[in-house]
Design a protein around this motif. Structure first.
Motif, PDB file in Angstrom:
ATOM      1  N   GLY A  65       0.807  -1.224   0.000  1.00  0.00           N
ATOM      2  CA  GLY A  65       0.000   0.000   0.000  1.00  0.00           C
ATOM      3  C   GLY A  65       0.834   1.266   0.000  1.00  0.00           C
ATOM      4  N   LEU A  66       1.894   1.295  -0.775  1.00  0.00           N
ATOM      5  CA  LEU A  66       2.763   2.480  -0.792  1.00  0.00           C
ATOM      6  C   LEU A  66       2.053   3.639  -1.493  1.00  0.00           C
ATOM      7  CD1 LEU A  66       6.139   0.801  -1.867  1.00  0.00           C
ATOM      8  CD2 LEU A  66       5.573   1.700   0.416  1.00  0.00           C
ATOM      9  N   PRO A  67       1.892   4.778  -0.808  1.00  0.00           N
ATOM     10  CA  PRO A  67       1.353   5.946  -1.528  1.00  0.00           C
ATOM     11  C   PRO A  67       2.399   6.480  -2.498  1.00  0.00           C
ATOM     12  CG  PRO A  67       1.895   6.520   0.751  1.00  0.00           C
ATOM     13  CD  PRO A  67       2.242   5.073   0.587  1.00  0.00           C
ATOM     14  N   HIS A  84       5.172   2.739   6.484  1.00  0.00           N
ATOM     15  CA  HIS A  84       5.078   1.947   5.245  1.00  0.00           C
ATOM     16  C   HIS A  84       6.433   1.871   4.545  1.00  0.00           C
ATOM     17  CE1 HIS A  84       3.563   6.074   4.058  1.00  0.00           C
ATOM     18  NE2 HIS A  84       4.586   5.939   3.221  1.00  0.00           N
ATOM     19  N   THR A  85       7.251   2.930   4.671  1.00  0.00           N
ATOM     20  CA  THR A  85       8.581   2.901   4.054  1.00  0.00           C
ATOM     21  C   THR A  85       9.481   1.911   4.778  1.00  0.00           C
ATOM     22  OG1 THR A  85       8.302   5.260   3.649  1.00  0.00           O
ATOM     23  CG2 THR A  85      10.496   4.347   3.263  1.00  0.00           C
ATOM     24  N   ARG A  86       9.425   1.935   6.115  1.00  0.00           N
ATOM     25  CA  ARG A  86      10.293   1.040   6.899  1.00  0.00           C
ATOM     26  C   ARG A  86       9.926  -0.417   6.647  1.00  0.00           C
ATOM     27  NH1 ARG A  86      10.571   5.545  10.662  1.00  0.00           N
ATOM     28  NH2 ARG A  86       8.697   4.899  11.749  1.00  0.00           N
ATOM     29  N   ARG A  87       8.631  -0.680   6.512  1.00  0.00           N
ATOM     30  CA  ARG A  87       8.205  -2.059   6.239  1.00  0.00           C
ATOM     31  C   ARG A  87       8.701  -2.501   4.867  1.00  0.00           C
ATOM     32  NH1 ARG A  87       2.777  -3.803   4.362  1.00  0.00           N
ATOM     33  NH2 ARG A  87       2.923  -6.074   4.363  1.00  0.00           N
ATOM     34  N   TRP A  88       8.599  -1.625   3.892  1.00  0.00           N
ATOM     35  CA  TRP A  88       9.059  -1.930   2.536  1.00  0.00           C
ATOM     36  C   TRP A  88      10.586  -2.123   2.541  1.00  0.00           C
ATOM     37  CZ3 TRP A  88       8.302  -4.061  -1.786  1.00  0.00           C
ATOM     38  CH2 TRP A  88       8.856  -3.638  -2.987  1.00  0.00           C
ATOM     39  N   ALA A  89      11.284  -1.247   3.261  1.00  0.00           N
ATOM     40  CA  ALA A  89      12.751  -1.333   3.335  1.00  0.00           C
ATOM     41  C   ALA A  89      13.191  -2.636   4.008  1.00  0.00           C
ATOM     42  CB  ALA A  89      13.309  -0.134   4.097  1.00  0.00           C
ATOM     43  N   ASP A  90      12.528  -3.006   5.098  1.00  0.00           N
ATOM     44  CA  ASP A  90      12.899  -4.244   5.800  1.00  0.00           C
ATOM     45  C   ASP A  90      12.700  -5.452   4.890  1.00  0.00           C
ATOM     46  OD1 ASP A  90      13.493  -2.781   8.038  1.00  0.00           O
ATOM     47  OD2 ASP A  90      11.653  -3.291   9.128  1.00  0.00           O
ATOM     48  N   THR A  91      11.646  -5.416   4.103  1.00  0.00           N
ATOM     49  CA  THR A  91      11.375  -6.539   3.194  1.00  0.00           C
ATOM     50  C   THR A  91      12.467  -6.634   2.135  1.00  0.00           C
ATOM     51  OG1 THR A  91       9.005  -6.337   3.571  1.00  0.00           O
ATOM     52  CG2 THR A  91       9.683  -7.483   1.555  1.00  0.00           C
ATOM     53  N   ILE A  92      12.750  -5.540   1.468  1.00  0.00           N
ATOM     54  CA  ILE A  92      13.727  -5.560   0.375  1.00  0.00           C
ATOM     55  C   ILE A  92      15.136  -5.836   0.896  1.00  0.00           C
ATOM     56  CG2 ILE A  92      14.789  -4.106  -1.427  1.00  0.00           C
ATOM     57  CD1 ILE A  92      11.947  -5.345  -2.045  1.00  0.00           C
ATOM     58  N   ALA A  93      15.452  -5.340   2.087  1.00  0.00           N
ATOM     59  CA  ALA A  93      16.787  -5.576   2.669  1.00  0.00           C
ATOM     60  C   ALA A  93      17.069  -7.069   2.848  1.00  0.00           C
ATOM     61  CB  ALA A  93      16.904  -4.854   4.004  1.00  0.00           C
ATOM     62  N   PRO A 110       5.046   0.358 -15.004  1.00  0.00           N
ATOM     63  CA  PRO A 110       3.942   1.017 -14.302  1.00  0.00           C
ATOM     64  C   PRO A 110       4.480   1.982 -13.252  1.00  0.00           C
ATOM     65  CG  PRO A 110       3.719  -1.387 -14.208  1.00  0.00           C
ATOM     66  CD  PRO A 110       5.065  -1.100 -14.780  1.00  0.00           C
ATOM     67  N   ALA A 111       3.735   3.048 -13.014  1.00  0.00           N
ATOM     68  CA  ALA A 111       4.117   4.030 -11.991  1.00  0.00           C
ATOM     69  C   ALA A 111       4.286   3.361 -10.633  1.00  0.00           C
ATOM     70  CB  ALA A 111       3.054   5.126 -11.926  1.00  0.00           C
ATOM     71  N   SER A 112       3.492   2.329 -10.358  1.00  0.00           N
ATOM     72  CA  SER A 112       3.571   1.636  -9.061  1.00  0.00           C
ATOM     73  C   SER A 112       4.960   1.052  -8.835  1.00  0.00           C
ATOM     74  CB  SER A 112       2.515   0.522  -8.996  1.00  0.00           C
ATOM     75  OG  SER A 112       2.573  -0.290 -10.165  1.00  0.00           O
ATOM     76  N   LEU A 113       5.556   0.512  -9.868  1.00  0.00           N
ATOM     77  CA  LEU A 113       6.880  -0.099  -9.727  1.00  0.00           C
ATOM     78  C   LEU A 113       7.956   0.969  -9.583  1.00  0.00           C
ATOM     79  CD1 LEU A 113       8.799  -2.483  -9.631  1.00  0.00           C
ATOM     80  CD2 LEU A 113       8.689  -2.624 -12.134  1.00  0.00           C
ATOM     81  N   LYS A 114       7.886   2.009 -10.400  1.00  0.00           N
ATOM     82  CA  LYS A 114       8.889   3.087 -10.297  1.00  0.00           C
ATOM     83  C   LYS A 114       8.813   3.730  -8.912  1.00  0.00           C
ATOM     84  CE  LYS A 114      11.928   6.037 -12.032  1.00  0.00           C
ATOM     85  NZ  LYS A 114      11.936   7.164 -11.122  1.00  0.00           N
ATOM     86  N   ASN A 115       7.595   3.944  -8.431  1.00  0.00           N
ATOM     87  CA  ASN A 115       7.393   4.541  -7.112  1.00  0.00           C
ATOM     88  C   ASN A 115       8.011   3.663  -6.019  1.00  0.00           C
ATOM     89  OD1 ASN A 115       6.032   6.535  -5.377  1.00  0.00           O
ATOM     90  ND2 ASN A 115       4.690   4.853  -4.793  1.00  0.00           N
TER      91      ASN A 115
END
Ligand SMILES: Cc1cc2nc3c(=O)[nH]c(=O)nc-3n(C[C@H](O)[C@H](O)[C@H](O)COP(=O)(O)O)c2cc1C
Length: 223
Positions: A65-67, A84-93, A110-115
């Motif tokens: 759900g990244l804005p 939401h950023t920290r959760r995304w960062a922890d996942t990708i790390a 898609p804009a979703s991927l670039k974002n």
């Protein structure tokens, strides 16, 4: 005195290679999850997975759900303010490499991927990526754009890629309904292309994992 690169039993590293299959589109009715499942199925038969040396997990942007990027500080500084950023960062790390499953939207990704890429920096660095594109022209132009982005976040992208055609590699689940979900029926050459890409991705992910570990070791040992 220990040399900078001397390993002891206590230093032993996790040797498992973890690859994320990132679904780049988020719209209702998207083909991305179908493509990602196919990638995971073929990857599951790879000798490295069967031998317990590698694992592939699907990472769906929809689950995060990244804005549209709302961090006040550029990702380069690693000063993430939002949960939401920290959760995304922890996942990708937690991953060593990525299979980006991307459609082509207006000749790009898609804009979703670039974002989602723009949100992070260090978590992408010195890792490897391969691509599975799909679209009218196999997503080839989207993947070419994505390769330019990869360089800026220090991801090494492998040459081999998969280009699935929405005309020949998918079929409607109900031929009488133009809006019916599409079923993936990739031609035999597509599986071969995917295997070649995965071979390259696993080798590069392993080598770059070693590079990251040795760089971290050198930073950890006082001069
Ligand atoms: C906004 C939009 C733009 C598109 N532009 C292109 C395009 O430039 N080239 C192409 O080959 N396909 C294009 N397509 C077709 C998509 O690649 C195809 O519908 C694909 O299934 C979309 O991915 P998704 O189902 O995961 O959302 C476009 C689709 C959308 C929704």
């Amino acid at each position: 005195m220990r040399s900078r690169l001397t390993k002891t039993a206590g230093d032993r590293k996790d040797t498992m290679i973890k690859i994320a299959i990132v679904i780049g589109s988020v719209r209702p009715g998207r083909r991305g999850p179908t493509v990602a499942r196919w990638v995971q199925e073929i990857a599951g038969k790879h000798a490295a997975v069967a031998g317990g040396e590698a694992v592939f997990e699907v990472v769906d942007l929809l689950d995060f759900g990244l804005p549209i990027l709302d961090e006040p500080v550029p990702a380069l500084f690693g000063d993430y303010r939002n949960p939401h950023t920290r959760r995304w960062a922890d996942t990708i790390a937690g991953f060593d490499g990525f299979v980006f499953v991307t459609p082509e939207y207006n000749h790009s990704i898609p804009a979703s991927l670039k974002n989602a890429i723009d949100y992070l920096f260090a978590e992408w660095n010195d890792k490897a990526a391969g691509f599975v594109g799909y679209g009218v022209a196999g997503g080839a132009r989207a993947v070419e754009h994505l390769r330019l982005v990869m360089g800026e976040v220090k991801i090494a992208d492998v040459r081999s890629q998969v280009t699935l055609s929405v005309f020949t590699d998918f079929e409607p689940s109900d031929p009488t309904d133009p809006g019916a979900p599409r079923v993936l029926r990739p031609g035999p050459h597509q599986e071969q292309a995917l295997k070649e890409m995965l071979d390259e991705l696993l080798v590069w992910s392993r080598v770059l994992k070693t590079l990251r570990e040795e760089t971290a070791d050198q930073r950890a040992v006082p001069a």
